[in-house]
Design a protein around this motif. Structure first.
Motif, PDB file in Angstrom:
ATOM      1  N   ILE A  57       0.691  -1.151   0.065  1.00  0.00           N
ATOM      2  CA  ILE A  57      -0.084   0.120   0.159  1.00  0.00           C
ATOM      3  C   ILE A  57       0.991   1.346   0.072  1.00  0.00           C
ATOM      4  O   ILE A  57       0.741   2.085  -0.816  1.00  0.00           O
ATOM      5  N   SER A  58       1.883   1.340   0.758  1.00  0.00           N
ATOM      6  CA  SER A  58       2.660   2.491   0.829  1.00  0.00           C
ATOM      7  C   SER A  58       3.698   2.775  -0.141  1.00  0.00           C
ATOM      8  O   SER A  58       3.999   3.864  -0.373  1.00  0.00           O
ATOM      9  N   SER A  59       3.985   1.783  -1.088  1.00  0.00           N
ATOM     10  CA  SER A  59       4.627   2.025  -2.253  1.00  0.00           C
ATOM     11  C   SER A  59       4.093   2.442  -3.399  1.00  0.00           C
ATOM     12  O   SER A  59       4.493   2.789  -4.432  1.00  0.00           O
ATOM     13  N   ILE A  60       2.583   2.618  -3.163  1.00  0.00           N
ATOM     14  CA  ILE A  60       1.597   3.027  -4.363  1.00  0.00           C
ATOM     15  C   ILE A  60       1.396   4.527  -4.244  1.00  0.00           C
ATOM     16  O   ILE A  60       0.410   4.747  -3.173  1.00  0.00           O
ATOM     17  N   CYS A  61       1.630   5.491  -4.909  1.00  0.00           N
ATOM     18  CA  CYS A  61       1.301   6.896  -4.656  1.00  0.00           C
ATOM     19  C   CYS A  61       0.509   7.294  -6.064  1.00  0.00           C
ATOM     20  O   CYS A  61       0.804   7.072  -7.028  1.00  0.00           O
ATOM     21  N   ALA A  62      -0.397   8.422  -5.752  1.00  0.00           N
ATOM     22  CA  ALA A  62      -1.064   9.149  -6.680  1.00  0.00           C
ATOM     23  C   ALA A  62      -0.118  10.259  -7.270  1.00  0.00           C
ATOM     24  O   ALA A  62       0.802  10.657  -6.413  1.00  0.00           O
ATOM     25  N   ILE A  63       0.039  10.282  -8.693  1.00  0.00           N
ATOM     26  CA  ILE A  63       0.745  10.840  -9.093  1.00  0.00           C
ATOM     27  C   ILE A  63       0.475  12.585  -9.064  1.00  0.00           C
ATOM     28  O   ILE A  63      -0.674  12.684  -9.641  1.00  0.00           O
ATOM     29  N   PRO A  64       1.400  13.457  -8.686  1.00  0.00           N
ATOM     30  CA  PRO A  64       0.527  14.803  -8.593  1.00  0.00           C
ATOM     31  C   PRO A  64       0.445  15.185 -10.060  1.00  0.00           C
ATOM     32  O   PRO A  64       1.016  15.149 -10.932  1.00  0.00           O
ATOM     33  N   VAL A  65      -0.620  16.002 -10.059  1.00  0.00           N
ATOM     34  CA  VAL A  65      -0.982  16.777 -11.326  1.00  0.00           C
ATOM     35  C   VAL A  65      -0.142  17.901 -11.515  1.00  0.00           C
ATOM     36  O   VAL A  65       0.477  18.498 -10.671  1.00  0.00           O
ATOM     37  N   SER A  66       0.073  18.348 -12.895  1.00  0.00           N
ATOM     38  CA  SER A  66       1.015  19.340 -13.174  1.00  0.00           C
ATOM     39  C   SER A  66       0.225  19.794 -14.627  1.00  0.00           C
ATOM     40  O   SER A  66      -0.588  19.407 -15.271  1.00  0.00           O
ATOM     41  N   LYS A  67       1.121  21.134 -14.890  1.00  0.00           N
ATOM     42  CA  LYS A  67       0.532  21.732 -16.263  1.00  0.00           C
ATOM     43  C   LYS A  67       0.876  20.853 -17.547  1.00  0.00           C
ATOM     44  O   LYS A  67       0.464  20.777 -18.565  1.00  0.00           O
ATOM     45  N   LYS A  68       2.015  19.734 -17.552  1.00  0.00           N
ATOM     46  CA  LYS A  68       2.234  19.320 -18.373  1.00  0.00           C
ATOM     47  C   LYS A  68       1.141  17.869 -18.583  1.00  0.00           C
ATOM     48  O   LYS A  68       0.671  17.514 -17.619  1.00  0.00           O
ATOM     49  N   GLN A  69       0.850  17.605 -19.890  1.00  0.00           N
ATOM     50  CA  GLN A  69      -0.206  16.577 -20.198  1.00  0.00           C
ATOM     51  C   GLN A  69       0.389  15.144 -19.620  1.00  0.00           C
ATOM     52  O   GLN A  69       1.356  14.867 -19.910  1.00  0.00           O
ATOM     53  N   ARG A  70      -0.434  14.537 -18.860  1.00  0.00           N
ATOM     54  CA  ARG A  70      -0.150  13.343 -18.452  1.00  0.00           C
ATOM     55  C   ARG A  70      -1.229  12.302 -18.497  1.00  0.00           C
ATOM     56  O   ARG A  70      -2.414  12.854 -18.404  1.00  0.00           O
ATOM     57  N   SER A  71      -1.279  10.853 -18.458  1.00  0.00           N
ATOM     58  CA  SER A  71      -2.422   9.950 -18.521  1.00  0.00           C
ATOM     59  C   SER A  71      -2.539   9.288 -17.243  1.00  0.00           C
ATOM     60  O   SER A  71      -3.566   8.810 -16.881  1.00  0.00           O
ATOM     61  N   SER A  72      -1.310   9.166 -16.754  1.00  0.00           N
ATOM     62  CA  SER A  72      -1.281   8.081 -15.521  1.00  0.00           C
ATOM     63  C   SER A  72      -1.796   8.598 -14.177  1.00  0.00           C
ATOM     64  O   SER A  72      -1.606   9.741 -14.042  1.00  0.00           O
ATOM     65  N   ASP A  73      -2.313   7.760 -13.492  1.00  0.00           N
ATOM     66  CA  ASP A  73      -2.835   8.392 -11.993  1.00  0.00           C
ATOM     67  C   ASP A  73      -1.978   7.751 -10.797  1.00  0.00           C
ATOM     68  O   ASP A  73      -1.864   8.651  -9.734  1.00  0.00           O
ATOM     69  N   PHE A  74      -1.654   6.471 -10.667  1.00  0.00           N
ATOM     70  CA  PHE A  74      -0.791   6.125  -9.731  1.00  0.00           C
ATOM     71  C   PHE A  74       0.641   5.585 -10.172  1.00  0.00           C
ATOM     72  O   PHE A  74       0.882   5.252 -11.194  1.00  0.00           O
ATOM     73  N   ARG A  75       1.690   5.419  -9.143  1.00  0.00           N
ATOM     74  CA  ARG A  75       2.784   5.138  -9.613  1.00  0.00           C
ATOM     75  C   ARG A  75       3.498   4.141  -8.527  1.00  0.00           C
ATOM     76  O   ARG A  75       3.178   4.468  -7.303  1.00  0.00           O
ATOM     77  N   LEU A  76       3.939   3.121  -8.844  1.00  0.00           N
ATOM     78  CA  LEU A  76       4.715   2.186  -8.146  1.00  0.00           C
ATOM     79  C   LEU A  76       6.082   2.345  -7.938  1.00  0.00           C
ATOM     80  O   LEU A  76       6.770   2.294  -9.264  1.00  0.00           O
ATOM     81  N   SER A  77       6.758   2.485  -6.929  1.00  0.00           N
ATOM     82  CA  SER A  77       8.063   2.709  -6.832  1.00  0.00           C
ATOM     83  C   SER A  77       8.695   1.349  -6.630  1.00  0.00           C
ATOM     84  O   SER A  77       8.768   0.752  -5.717  1.00  0.00           O
ATOM     85  N   LEU A  78       9.703   1.050  -7.542  1.00  0.00           N
ATOM     86  CA  LEU A  78      10.548   0.014  -7.402  1.00  0.00           C
ATOM     87  C   LEU A  78      11.457  -0.057  -6.294  1.00  0.00           C
ATOM     88  O   LEU A  78      11.815  -1.130  -5.412  1.00  0.00           O
ATOM     89  N   SER A  79      12.032   1.371  -6.110  1.00  0.00           N
ATOM     90  CA  SER A  79      13.069   1.197  -4.904  1.00  0.00           C
ATOM     91  C   SER A  79      12.456   1.036  -3.700  1.00  0.00           C
ATOM     92  O   SER A  79      13.039   0.618  -2.753  1.00  0.00           O
ATOM     93  N   ARG A  80      10.935   1.429  -3.623  1.00  0.00           N
ATOM     94  CA  ARG A  80      10.665   1.135  -2.256  1.00  0.00           C
ATOM     95  C   ARG A  80      10.214  -0.451  -2.159  1.00  0.00           C
ATOM     96  O   ARG A  80      10.358  -1.019  -1.146  1.00  0.00           O
ATOM     97  N   LEU A  81      10.027  -0.997  -3.136  1.00  0.00           N
ATOM     98  CA  LEU A  81       9.883  -2.629  -3.055  1.00  0.00           C
ATOM     99  C   LEU A  81      11.131  -3.175  -2.626  1.00  0.00           C
ATOM    100  O   LEU A  81      11.263  -4.074  -1.883  1.00  0.00           O
ATOM    101  N   ARG A  82      12.385  -2.538  -3.212  1.00  0.00           N
ATOM    102  CA  ARG A  82      13.775  -3.272  -2.822  1.00  0.00           C
ATOM    103  C   ARG A  82      13.893  -2.933  -1.407  1.00  0.00           C
ATOM    104  O   ARG A  82      14.315  -3.732  -0.628  1.00  0.00           O
TER     105      ARG A  82
END
Length: 579
Positions: A25-50
C-alpha cells in the motif's frame, strides 16, 4: 476514493510477488497533477519494493520494473500499465474514475474523507498533549508568539482529525526571575489607577522602565531576586500581586485567541509545579544525578564520559529554581495527571537545546515515556511592520490584517454584499497570515511582506478563501439542481478529470503531514486544488448547461468544496461563505 484503486493495484502485486496486499500500500502513490499533459494516475516505486525486501537488490532495477509490469494484467479498472525510470505507472479507466461511488465517498465522508484511508491503518490513536502559544503573563501578546499559536493549533487540529484525544495546553510564563523583575518594578513605578485603565499596557510600560533602570543599578536586580524568592516561599503580598497580574493577562489573551479561532483545554503555568520541583530535585539526588559546582549551583551531568563537559543547571546558588527545573516537574506532573501517549512542545528553534536536555534528564531519571516527547521547532519572522512601524504586539498584526483586507475588499469590483464585512475581513486576513506562515518548512526563517500576503491572486490565503466562497456561491445558486439522478459519465472534459486525479492524493498528503507535522504539504495541495477549480469554473459552467450535465458538474464542484473546507479547517482557517 484512492483506497479502492490503490487496493486493486496492491492485490495484483500480492499475487505476483506472494506477499500480503497491505505490504504494498505505502509503495503506491497518486501522481501529482501538473501543467504538463499526462495520463497515468498512480505510480509504484521499485526502490520502495527493494527497501522492503520484496524484490532483489542485486538485479537491474529498470529490468525488474519491465519484468514486473509484464506480469501485471490490465482489467476493467486498470486500462494502461507503463514503465518509467524505476517505476510502474497505472492509468485508471476513466469511466471507473468518474463512478458515482467515488463522489459519494467524498460527500458522505465530509471532514473524515481521506482520513479513513488504509494508509492510516497502523496509526496508533491515543492521547496527545500539545503545549503551544505559551506567552509570558503581565505582558501584551507579542507577535513572536503568533507562530507557536497557529502551528500548535494546526497540530492539535490534525491529531483530533486522526481520532486522537487531544489536550490543548497553554503553559504560561508566570514565574521566574523576569517576573521578580516586574514585581519589584511595579512596587517602584506601578499605579493601580493605570492598571485598571489599560492593564497590560501599563504592565508593559513598567517592565520596560524597570528593565532600563536595572541596567545600571544592581540594587534593582537584588530587589527582583528578593521578590521572586518571597514568591517561591509563598509570602502573601507578592502572591496576591502575581494572582492579579495572571487573571487580567489570561482574560486579555483569551480575547486574542477568540479572534484567531484558537481554544485551549487548560491554562497551566510554571507556577503550578513549584511543589513538584522539590520532588524532582529529590529524585535527582536519590539517583545520584545531582551535582554541585564551585559557584554553588546544582547541575545534572549529561556528558557521555560523566566529566562535566556537558551539563544542565537545575538550581541557582540562592536555591531558586530555573525554567528547566519547572519544565521537568511539569512533564512528570502531566504524565501523572493526563496519562498522555505523546507530548508535543511547539516553540521557536532557539529552544531546541533546552528540550534536548529536558528529554535527556527525564530518561536519566528512568522515565521511558520521555521517548514519546517531541519538540516541534520553528524559525523567526522578519519584517512585520504596520503603519506605526515595527510590530510588537499581536493585536496590532490582527488589526492591520483586518484593516488592509477590508480596504482591499471595498476596492474590489467582485466583493459581494456582506452582513458583517469586518468579520469576513478578519477571517480572510487571518487565513492570509496562516498560509504565509505555512508555505515553507517550519524551521526556516521568512521575511514578511504585507502586499504579497494579502494578494487575491497567487498562492495566498486570500485566494483559498475566495475559491471557497465562489464554490459556496455556486452551491447556493444551484443547490436544487444537484438533487435527483446524476450521470457522472458526462464529466469527460480534462478540467474535470484533473480535479478527480488531484483528489486521489488527499489521503497521501494527510498521511505525510501526520508523519512530520509540516503543514506546507497541505497548503500546497489546497493551492493546486484551488487553481484547478478556478480553471474548471470557467470551462465547465453549471448555469446554462443541460440539466444532467449541470448536475454532474455541480457534484464535481461539491466534492472539491468538501475537501477544500476540510483541509482549511485542519490548517486552522475558518472558511468564509461570501467575500
Amino acid at each position: 476514493m484512492a483506497c479502492f484503486f490503490r487496493r486493486n493495484i496492491a492485490s495484483k502485486l500480492a499475487k505476483v510477488l506472494r506477499h500480503p496486499e497491505e505490504s504494498f500500500i505505502s509503495s503506491i502513490c497518486a501522481i501529482p497533477v501538473s501543467k504538463k499533459q499526462r495520463s497515468s494516475d498512480f505510480r509504484l516505486s521499485l526502490s520502495r519494493l527493494r527497501e522492503n525486501g520484496f524484490i532483489s537488490s542485486a538485479e537491474d532495477i529498470q529490468r525488474q520494473a519491465e519484468g514486473l509490469a509484464r506480469k501485471l494484467k490490465r482489467d476493467t479498472l486498470l486500462e494502461e500499465i507503463t514503465v518509467g525510470r524505476g517505476v510502474i505507472n497505472f492509468k485508471i479507466n476513466r469511466s471507473v474514475l468518474i463512478q458515482v461511488r467515488n463522489f459519494k465517498e467524498v460527500s458522505n465522508g465530509r471532514h473524515r474523507f481521506g482520513l479513513k484511508s488504509e494508509l492510516f491503518r497502523g496509526h496508533q490513536k491515543g492521547r496527545t498533549l500539545v503545549e503551544f502559544s505559551s506567552p509570558n503573563i503581565a505582558k501584551k501578546f507579542h507577535a513572536g508568539h503568533l507562530r507557536s499559536t497557529i502551528i500548535g493549533n494546526f497540530i492539535a487540529n490534525l491529531k483530533e482529525a486522526l481520532g486522537n484525544d487531544v489536550i490543548r495546553m497553554n503553559y504560561l510564563g508566570d514565574w521566574g526571575f523576569q517576573f521578580g523583575l516586574l514585581g519589584a518594578g511595579f512596587q517602584r513605578f506601578g499605579s493601580q489607577e493605570k492598571l485598571k485603565e489599560n492593564p497590560l499596557q501599563h504592565l508593559f510600560d513598567v517592565y520596560v522602565q524597570v528593565h532600563r533602570e536595572a541596567e545600571g543599578e544592581e540594587c534593582i536586580h537584588q530587589a527582583a531576586r528578593d521578590f521572586f524568592r518571597a514568591l517561591e516561599q509563598g509570602e502573601e503580598e507578592p502572591l496576591s500581586l502575581w494572582r492579579h497580574f495572571r487573571e487580567i493577562t489570561v482574560a486579555e489573551y483569551q480575547r486574542v485567541y477568540n479572534r484567531l479561532g484558537v481554544r485551549f483545554d487548560e491554562y497551566s503555568g510554571e507556577s503550578f509545579h513549584q511543589d513538584q520541583v522539590l520532588d524532582v530535585l529529590e529524585q535527582l539526588r536519590t539517583r545520584g544525578l545531582l551535582k554541585s559546582t564551585e559557584k554553588g549551583t546544582s547541575v545534572v551531568d549529561l556528558s557521555p564520559a560523566q566529566d562535566m563537559s556537558y551539563y544542565s543547571t537545575v538550581l541557582r546558588s540562592d536555591g531558586t529554581s530555573l525554567y528547566i527545573t519547572r519544565d521537568l516537574a511539569a512533564a512528570v506532573s502531566r504524565k501523572e495527571q493526563h496519562a498522555f501517549d505523546e507530548m508535543i512542545y511547539v516553540t521557536d528553534k532557539s529552544q531546541a537545546g533546552h528540550f534536548r536536555q529536558v528529554f535527556e534528564i527525564l530518561r536519566a531519571m528512568g522515565y521511558r515515556w520521555a521517548q514519546s516527547c517531541r519538540h516541534v521547532p520553528f524559525g523567526l519572522v522578519q519584517g512585520m511592520k504596520t503603519r506605526k512601524g515595527e510590530v510588537v504586539f499581536l493585536v496590532d498584526v490582527l488589526d492591520e490584517a483586518r484593516s488592509k483586507m477590508l480596504r482591499n475588499m471595498r476596492e474590489s469590483t467582485t466583493t459581494k454584499h456582506l452582513e458583517d464585512p469586518e468579520d469576513t475581513a478578519e477571517k480572510v486576513g487571518i487565513a492570509a497570515l496562516i498560509v504565509q506562515d505555512f508555505k515553507g518548512p517550519l524551521e526556516s526563517d521568512y521575511k514578511f511582506d504585507w502586499d504579497r500576503v494579502l494578494q487575491s491572486q497567487g498562492d495566498t490565503g486570500v485566494f483559498l478563501q475566495y475559491t471557497h466562497s465562489r464554490l459556496c456561491s455556486l452551491m447556493r445558486m444551484h443547490g436544487n439542481e444537484g438533487e435527483g439522478p446524476c450521470d457522472l459519465t458526462l464529466l469527460q472534459e480534462s478540467q474535470g478529470i484533473v480535479i478527480l486525479q488531484h483528489l486521489l492524493r488527499y489521503d497521501e498528503v494527510l498521511w505525510q503531514i501526520s508523519q512530520d507535522l509540516q503543514p506546507r504539504y497541505l497548503v500546497n495541495f489546497l493551492m493546486i486544488l484551488s487553481h484547478l477549480v478556478a480553471a474548471a469554473l470557467k470551462a465547465l459552467p453549471v448555469k446554462g448547461s443541460p440539466p444532467m450535465m449541470a448536475q454532474a458538474r455541480l457534484q464535481l464542484f461539491s466534492s472539491a468544496h468538501t475537501v477544500l473546507a476540510s483541509g482549511m479547517r485542519i490548517l486552522g482557517i475558518t472558511p468564509v461563505q461570501k467575500m
